[in-house]
Design a protein around this motif. Sequence first.
Motif, PDB file in Angstrom:
ATOM      1  N   CYS A   7      20.872  52.512  28.164  1.00  0.00           N
ATOM      2  CA  CYS A   7      20.973  53.464  29.260  1.00  0.00           C
ATOM      3  C   CYS A   7      19.970  54.577  29.032  1.00  0.00           C
ATOM      4  O   CYS A   7      19.549  54.838  27.921  1.00  0.00           O
ATOM      5  N   ASP A   9      18.540  58.700  30.096  1.00  0.00           N
ATOM      6  CA  ASP A   9      19.031  60.056  29.955  1.00  0.00           C
ATOM      7  C   ASP A   9      19.637  60.483  31.285  1.00  0.00           C
ATOM      8  O   ASP A   9      18.973  61.052  32.139  1.00  0.00           O
ATOM      9  N   LEU A  10      20.900  60.168  31.485  1.00  0.00           N
ATOM     10  CA  LEU A  10      21.563  60.418  32.754  1.00  0.00           C
ATOM     11  C   LEU A  10      22.332  61.727  32.715  1.00  0.00           C
ATOM     12  O   LEU A  10      22.836  62.123  31.691  1.00  0.00           O
ATOM     13  N   GLN A  11      22.445  62.369  33.852  1.00  0.00           N
ATOM     14  CA  GLN A  11      23.176  63.627  33.965  1.00  0.00           C
ATOM     15  C   GLN A  11      24.268  63.480  35.014  1.00  0.00           C
ATOM     16  O   GLN A  11      24.148  62.684  35.927  1.00  0.00           O
ATOM     17  N   ARG A  13      28.562  63.561  36.393  1.00  0.00           N
ATOM     18  CA  ARG A  13      29.704  62.636  36.388  1.00  0.00           C
ATOM     19  C   ARG A  13      30.077  62.355  37.823  1.00  0.00           C
ATOM     20  O   ARG A  13      29.860  63.161  38.701  1.00  0.00           O
ATOM     21  N   SER A  19      28.374  65.760  32.700  1.00  0.00           N
ATOM     22  CA  SER A  19      28.664  65.018  31.477  1.00  0.00           C
ATOM     23  C   SER A  19      27.928  65.690  30.323  1.00  0.00           C
ATOM     24  O   SER A  19      27.078  66.547  30.528  1.00  0.00           O
ATOM     25  N   PRO A  24      25.828  58.730  30.336  1.00  0.00           N
ATOM     26  CA  PRO A  24      26.227  58.484  31.726  1.00  0.00           C
ATOM     27  C   PRO A  24      27.622  59.059  31.952  1.00  0.00           C
ATOM     28  O   PRO A  24      28.330  59.356  30.989  1.00  0.00           O
ATOM     29  N   PRO A  25      28.023  59.198  33.198  1.00  0.00           N
ATOM     30  CA  PRO A  25      29.377  59.679  33.443  1.00  0.00           C
ATOM     31  C   PRO A  25      30.401  58.708  32.844  1.00  0.00           C
ATOM     32  O   PRO A  25      30.200  57.493  32.869  1.00  0.00           O
ATOM     33  N   ARG A  26      31.460  59.254  32.272  1.00  0.00           N
ATOM     34  CA  ARG A  26      32.534  58.410  31.731  1.00  0.00           C
ATOM     35  C   ARG A  26      33.310  57.787  32.884  1.00  0.00           C
ATOM     36  O   ARG A  26      33.609  58.479  33.857  1.00  0.00           O
ATOM     37  N   THR A 110      25.812  51.556  26.032  1.00  0.00           N
ATOM     38  CA  THR A 110      27.108  51.800  26.659  1.00  0.00           C
ATOM     39  C   THR A 110      28.084  50.729  26.196  1.00  0.00           C
ATOM     40  O   THR A 110      27.685  49.631  25.812  1.00  0.00           O
ATOM     41  N   GLY A 115      29.227  56.019  27.503  1.00  0.00           N
ATOM     42  CA  GLY A 115      27.993  56.247  26.762  1.00  0.00           C
ATOM     43  C   GLY A 115      28.244  56.174  25.261  1.00  0.00           C
ATOM     44  O   GLY A 115      29.325  56.537  24.788  1.00  0.00           O
TER      45      GLY A 115
END
Length: 186
Positions: A7, A9-11, A13, A19, A24-26, A110, A115
């Motif tokens: 995955c 670098d995600l921001q 949720r 997050s 990533p969002p849970r 993931t 994550g």
Amino acid sequence: MLLLSSCGDLQGRGDGAPSERGFPPRPSDLAIANVDPCESLDDKQIAELDVTAPRPNASTPGAPACDFLAADLRFWGIRVTSGVPANAYLPGDPGYQGDQLGYVGPRMTTVDGFGAVEFVNGVTASSSDCVLAVDAAPNVTLLIDYLDTSSRATLDRSVGSRAEGCAQASRVAAMVIETARARVGA
């Protein structure tokens, strides 16, 4: 049953709350902070792993831990660290702890949508050892250590590969997630 995927670098949720940086969002928050790690796998999962009786491990003060040893000398350690967010295992994070713990070669991944960061213990690792830090809930990290202790018994540190070891750590992390979700649904 391989549950790994990389995955970026995600921001953010899905529920609108941010997050932790980099994950990533849970899919949900896992209620594992107050669960004895020796009870984080059910009897069917323990039998599937061919594990003898789980043993509490008090070597990490403040972080409940349990050891699961299989008949073929594979080993999984399960720890739950409350008060330590999983982003503390991401290089570049201000709270990064990987270097102090001897972890090298971090890789984002993931497990069932959660994550995670996988590492190798640079001091003691054989080729198939892996440590997996899963973003379980705010300030709660699920740590899974996988070791092939048969390689230590024969002094052969080249048994298996990192991918195989991290797949084993991910497999057990998915089992813990499944058990935690079943507990909430019960």
